[in-house]
Write a protein that holds these residues in place. Structure first.
Motif, PDB file in Angstrom:
ATOM      1  N   SER A 164       0.696  -1.175  -0.003  1.00  0.00           N
ATOM      2  CA  SER A 164      -0.002   0.070   0.017  1.00  0.00           C
ATOM      3  C   SER A 164       0.803   1.272  -0.130  1.00  0.00           C
ATOM      4  N   ILE A 165       2.029   1.390   0.954  1.00  0.00           N
ATOM      5  CA  ILE A 165       3.071   2.400   1.097  1.00  0.00           C
ATOM      6  C   ILE A 165       3.370   2.459  -0.344  1.00  0.00           C
ATOM      7  N   CYS A 166       3.962   1.291  -0.809  1.00  0.00           N
ATOM      8  CA  CYS A 166       5.039   1.503  -2.306  1.00  0.00           C
ATOM      9  C   CYS A 166       3.850   2.145  -3.304  1.00  0.00           C
ATOM     10  N   THR A 167       2.800   1.429  -3.428  1.00  0.00           N
ATOM     11  CA  THR A 167       1.815   1.815  -4.520  1.00  0.00           C
ATOM     12  C   THR A 167       1.740   3.556  -4.426  1.00  0.00           C
ATOM     13  N   ILE A 168       1.351   3.994  -3.243  1.00  0.00           N
ATOM     14  CA  ILE A 168       1.184   5.639  -3.046  1.00  0.00           C
ATOM     15  C   ILE A 168       2.478   6.226  -3.598  1.00  0.00           C
ATOM     16  N   MET A 169       3.747   5.862  -3.053  1.00  0.00           N
ATOM     17  CA  MET A 169       4.975   6.442  -3.368  1.00  0.00           C
ATOM     18  C   MET A 169       5.191   6.388  -4.859  1.00  0.00           C
ATOM     19  N   PHE A 170       4.994   4.982  -5.629  1.00  0.00           N
ATOM     20  CA  PHE A 170       5.345   5.053  -6.913  1.00  0.00           C
ATOM     21  C   PHE A 170       4.338   5.821  -7.734  1.00  0.00           C
ATOM     22  N   MET A 171       3.066   6.035  -7.419  1.00  0.00           N
ATOM     23  CA  MET A 171       2.179   6.760  -7.990  1.00  0.00           C
ATOM     24  C   MET A 171       2.820   8.407  -8.014  1.00  0.00           C
ATOM     25  N   THR A 172       3.092   8.809  -6.857  1.00  0.00           N
ATOM     26  CA  THR A 172       3.566  10.125  -6.432  1.00  0.00           C
ATOM     27  C   THR A 172       4.781  10.276  -7.347  1.00  0.00           C
ATOM     28  N   THR A 173       5.502   9.319  -7.358  1.00  0.00           N
ATOM     29  CA  THR A 173       6.958   9.752  -8.020  1.00  0.00           C
ATOM     30  C   THR A 173       6.589   9.813  -9.571  1.00  0.00           C
ATOM     31  N   GLY A 174       5.854   8.881 -10.220  1.00  0.00           N
ATOM     32  CA  GLY A 174       5.443   9.093 -11.516  1.00  0.00           C
ATOM     33  C   GLY A 174       4.717  10.411 -11.810  1.00  0.00           C
ATOM     34  N   ILE A 175       3.828  10.788 -11.119  1.00  0.00           N
ATOM     35  CA  ILE A 175       3.391  12.170 -11.356  1.00  0.00           C
ATOM     36  C   ILE A 175       4.683  13.400 -11.201  1.00  0.00           C
ATOM     37  N   VAL A 176       5.389  13.322 -10.297  1.00  0.00           N
ATOM     38  CA  VAL A 176       6.371  14.398 -10.140  1.00  0.00           C
ATOM     39  C   VAL A 176       7.374  14.344 -11.354  1.00  0.00           C
ATOM     40  N   CYS A 177       7.628  13.159 -11.690  1.00  0.00           N
ATOM     41  CA  CYS A 177       8.479  12.984 -12.934  1.00  0.00           C
ATOM     42  C   CYS A 177       7.700  13.592 -14.499  1.00  0.00           C
ATOM     43  N   ARG A 178       6.532  13.061 -14.394  1.00  0.00           N
ATOM     44  CA  ARG A 178       5.628  13.771 -15.476  1.00  0.00           C
ATOM     45  C   ARG A 178       5.566  15.179 -15.388  1.00  0.00           C
ATOM     46  N   ILE A 179       5.079  15.807 -14.440  1.00  0.00           N
ATOM     47  CA  ILE A 179       5.265  17.224 -14.157  1.00  0.00           C
ATOM     48  C   ILE A 179       6.670  17.777 -14.594  1.00  0.00           C
ATOM     49  N   LYS A 180       7.654  17.026 -14.450  1.00  0.00           N
ATOM     50  CA  LYS A 180       9.081  17.619 -14.623  1.00  0.00           C
ATOM     51  C   LYS A 180       9.519  17.443 -16.180  1.00  0.00           C
ATOM     52  N   GLY A 181       8.802  16.761 -16.825  1.00  0.00           N
ATOM     53  CA  GLY A 181       8.948  16.424 -18.267  1.00  0.00           C
ATOM     54  C   GLY A 181       9.426  15.071 -18.649  1.00  0.00           C
ATOM     55  N   ASN A 182       9.184  14.187 -18.016  1.00  0.00           N
ATOM     56  CA  ASN A 182       9.514  12.742 -18.367  1.00  0.00           C
ATOM     57  C   ASN A 182       8.359  12.223 -19.118  1.00  0.00           C
ATOM     58  N   VAL A 183       8.429  12.117 -20.183  1.00  0.00           N
ATOM     59  CA  VAL A 183       7.418  11.665 -20.972  1.00  0.00           C
ATOM     60  C   VAL A 183       6.754  10.385 -20.870  1.00  0.00           C
ATOM     61  N   ILE A 184       7.935   9.329 -20.480  1.00  0.00           N
ATOM     62  CA  ILE A 184       7.630   8.000 -20.343  1.00  0.00           C
ATOM     63  C   ILE A 184       6.866   7.862 -19.095  1.00  0.00           C
ATOM     64  N   ALA A 185       6.861   8.687 -18.103  1.00  0.00           N
ATOM     65  CA  ALA A 185       6.265   8.513 -16.966  1.00  0.00           C
ATOM     66  C   ALA A 185       4.600   8.600 -17.219  1.00  0.00           C
ATOM     67  N   SER A 186       3.918   8.770 -18.386  1.00  0.00           N
ATOM     68  CA  SER A 186       2.793   8.728 -18.584  1.00  0.00           C
ATOM     69  C   SER A 186       2.303   7.237 -18.709  1.00  0.00           C
ATOM     70  N   TYR A 187       3.126   6.444 -19.273  1.00  0.00           N
ATOM     71  CA  TYR A 187       2.806   4.829 -19.213  1.00  0.00           C
ATOM     72  C   TYR A 187       2.652   4.688 -17.673  1.00  0.00           C
ATOM     73  N   TYR A 188       3.858   5.003 -17.062  1.00  0.00           N
ATOM     74  CA  TYR A 188       3.858   4.531 -15.547  1.00  0.00           C
ATOM     75  C   TYR A 188       2.712   4.930 -14.745  1.00  0.00           C
ATOM     76  N   ILE A 189       2.250   6.181 -14.954  1.00  0.00           N
ATOM     77  CA  ILE A 189       1.089   6.518 -14.114  1.00  0.00           C
ATOM     78  C   ILE A 189       0.100   5.891 -14.466  1.00  0.00           C
ATOM     79  N   ALA A 190      -0.222   5.438 -15.848  1.00  0.00           N
ATOM     80  CA  ALA A 190      -1.595   4.805 -16.211  1.00  0.00           C
ATOM     81  C   ALA A 190      -1.562   3.295 -15.643  1.00  0.00           C
ATOM     82  N   ALA A 191      -0.266   2.682 -15.671  1.00  0.00           N
ATOM     83  CA  ALA A 191      -0.309   1.313 -15.278  1.00  0.00           C
ATOM     84  C   ALA A 191      -0.699   1.111 -13.527  1.00  0.00           C
TER      85      ALA A 191
END
Length: 659
Positions: free
Chosen positions: A304-331
């Motif tokens: 549960s903790i990991c899932t929240i951390m991974f989602m937050t990381t994906g969102i932060v990286c996408r906001i800062k310009g990492n295009v590949i993070a879109s796949y990660y967030i969707a998954a």
């Protein structure tokens, strides 16, 4: 009055009959699946110690809703009464919740109450019907009725349905469940090999980490769904437990490493990078808590903790310009929804249904597939970038080759011109060299003849001065004669040095076996006329077994010169000269050491130069060490010096065994 009492009794009997009938489950259609959650009776054992005999006498309450007890730790008793309107049919009671730890069935038969067990920790061979879920074959009496008490205990979530169905429908349902789980596990295996083949192409650790997460996902869901306990280790439920729960900790570590590399987290957010790193020790702690059975749910809490951390990381990286993070967030969004539904179901907020039970598996399959396709897309990008780089490199290489060919042609033309000029210069230099060599030969001949011609008069002068000193008694005249004798002797040394130098340049070497013991003795004996000879102690460390061939005269001159210098510059008291000659693997090592006045550092680099003298207060020509070095080089050897003023000097010569 009696009439009223009769009516009341009749109404009471009708009501009791109605309640009794309402508690009975009528099984009429063998092709139907009956969900009987709302038609059973429930008793919560608040003491946790009630036995079946005690429960059998206690009143139950009617269940008016689905069975959603959440994480209730108290034992739950269920009472089921059913009537089969198909006397020849075989009916099965199924609890599709493999995670329930301990289940006890008490079924009424013609001979009394029959006890059967099931549960997560019970081996398949000890269950009444081996299955991924918990299944009981119902038995009916002569009136086609049955009554079953079920006790459910343990710490797992107690949200589950109760199904009753015919034998054929039960087997058909089992085949359908097996099929869909087969599809789910098959997707995981396909994704595993998909990433494996990409890894073989790119050799990137990212794909290895993700392959590890797929393996852990397989083990977690195989354990939770009961398929691992049914087919992989049916008689070892503890292995099933630890495999599933410990895999949660391992997948936490692997997904953390994968996320850091896949999203290039340090590049986009140092804060999230350090936050993710904390998940690794948390995962290790969770595995220890599970292994020690201190907190069996530690793995689920970690995910549960990991899932929240991974989602937050994906969102932060996408906001800062990492295009590949879109796949990660969707998954992870799909997986998070499935996990949230499962958590709310286990907590008792939602009912046990297809979506709350299987959406997490659907989410896991989609998450695995999306990430795998994202990795595949990255592979495609790498491939395109590689092809583009190769194309640019090819164009650059072609351009470079053309430029290089042009440069080569220009340089070839320059080299031809330079070679022509060089050839003309070499012809000129050759002619000049022949002239110089002829002149040098004439000069050497002249030096040799003049030196020999001078030796006679010089010897006569030395003899006459010696005889004059014997005849003359006047002190002043003796002083003049001594000075004359010294200068003539110095001239004699210069002439002798020139003769030796001329012989060194023009005489070919004659090799013979050298007896170093005799050579050293001969050198020492030849120097007895020196004024300081009697004050010097000689130390000879000569190996008599040395096998070496060289020019005797040249080697004799080398050793004699070194010993002579050591004697000339020896101290006044306790002087010694050590001569050591040893045979090494590939060369002869010759050392002459003394404890004389030594040579200052500023003179050591120049003492081998022609006519150079470090000490002008003593007699010498400045030719001795120059001829010594030339002689050593003529024998293909090397010479070095170690000296400290006031402590002494050591000359070290290395002569190769094969010249």
């Amino acid at each position: 009055m009696q009439l009223r009492i009769s009516i009341l009794v009749l109404l009471f009997l009708l009501l009791a009959t109605h309640n009794k009938v309402q508690a009975q489950i009528e099984l009429t259609d063998t092709t139907n699946i009956y969900r009987v959650d709302k038609q059973i009776e429930i008793l919560i054992d608040s003491t946790g110690r009630l036995t079946f005999d005690e429960v059998n006498k206690l009143p139950f309450r009617k269940s008016n809703n689905y069975l959603t007890f959440g994480y209730l730790k108290k034992p739950i008793w269920l009472k089921i009464k059913a009537t089969s309107l198909q006397p020849a049919a075989h009916w099965y009671l199924e609890i599709p919740a493999p995670f329930l730890e301990y289940i006890d069935y008490y079924q009424r038969t013609e001979t009394g109450w029959q006890h059967a067990r099931s549960g997560y920790y019970l081996p398949q061979s000890q269950r009444s019907i081996p299955h991924t879920n918990h299944v009981l074959a119902l038995t009916f009496d002569s009136l086609h009725t049955t009554e079953v008490y079920i006790q459910i205990t343990g710490l797992s979530p107690k949200t589950f349905p109760l199904y009753i169905m015919g034998k054929e429908v039960f087997h058909e349902k089992t085949r359908t469940d097996d099929l869909w789980y087969g599809v789910f596990f098959g997707i995981l295996l396909v994704m595993l090999f998909y990433n494996f083949f990409i890894y073989l192409s790119l050799k990137q650790k990212n794909y290895l980490f993700y392959m590890g997460t797929i393996v852990c996902t397989f083990l977690i869901f195989a354990s939770a769904s009961g398929y691992a306990g049914r087919f992989l280790w049916p008689e070892h439920p503890n292995i099933n437990f630890y495999t599933g729960r410990l895999s949660l900790g391992v997948i936490g570590i692997l997904l953390t490493l994968f996320t850091i590399r896949f999203l290039e987290v340090p590049k986009y957010s140092r804060g999230m990078y350090y936050a993710l790193l904390t998940l690794i020790p948390l995962s290790i702690i969770a595995m220890f808590l599970v292994a020690l059975k201190e907190v069996p749910s530690a793995g689920n809490n970690l995910i549960s903790i990991c899932t929240i951390m991974f989602m937050t990381t994906g969102i932060v990286c996408r906001i800062k310009g990492n295009v590949i993070a879109s796949y990660y967030i969707a998954a992870w969004t799909i997986y998070l929804i499935g996990g949230l539904l499962l958590t709310l179901r286990n907590s008792g907020f939602f009912d046990f249904n297809f979506w709350t039970t299987h959406f997490v598996e659907i989410g896991a399959a989609m998450e695995t597939s999306i990430i795998a396709f994202a990795l595949g897309d990255r592979y495609r990008r790498y491939k395109l970038e590689k092809e583009e780089i190769q194309l640019q490199a090819l164009k650059m290489q072609q351009s470079t080759n053309e430029l290089l060919e042009k440069k080569v042609r220009e340089r070839t033309e320059d080299l031809i011109r330079a070679n022509t000029e060089l050839h003309a210069n070499l012809v000129t230099i050759k002619k000049q060299t022949e002239i110089i060599e002829a002149k040098n030969a004439e000069l050497d001949g002249f030096f040799y003849r003049i030196s020999h011609d001078l030796r006679g008069p010089i010897s006569s002068l030395l003899g006459l001065s010696y005889l004059a000193k014997l005849e003359v008694s006047d002190p002043q005249a003796l002083d003049y004669l001594n000075r004359q004798h010294e200068q003539v002797d110095r001239l004699n040394q210069v002439v002798r040095g020139l003769i030796n130098l001329t012989r060194l340049n023009n005489t070919s070497l004659t090799y013979e076996k050298i007896d170093f013991v005799n050579l050293v003795d001969a050198c020492i004996n030849s120097l007895q006329g020196l004024s300081k000879f009697s004050k010097v102690r000689f130390i000879k460390e000569v190996d008599p077994e040395i096998d070496y061939e060289a020019e005797w005269i040249m080697l004799h001159a080398i050793v004699q010169n070194l010993i002579e210098n050591s004697i000339k510059y020896s101290r006044e008291t306790d002087a010694f000269v050590r001569i050591a000659i040893r045979q090494q693997a590939d060369y002869i090592l010759l050392e002459v050491e003394d404890n004389g006045v030594g040579i200052p550092d500023e003179h050591q680099a120049r003492i081998f130069e022609l006519f150079y003298r470090a000490n002008h207060k003593t007699a010498g020509s400045g030719l001795g060490l120059y001829i010594l070095k030339r002689s050593v080089e003529r024998l293909s050897g090397k010479i070095e010096i170690k000296s400290k003023p006031g402590e002494g000097t050591t000359f070290i010569i290395q002569l190769p065994r094969k010249i």
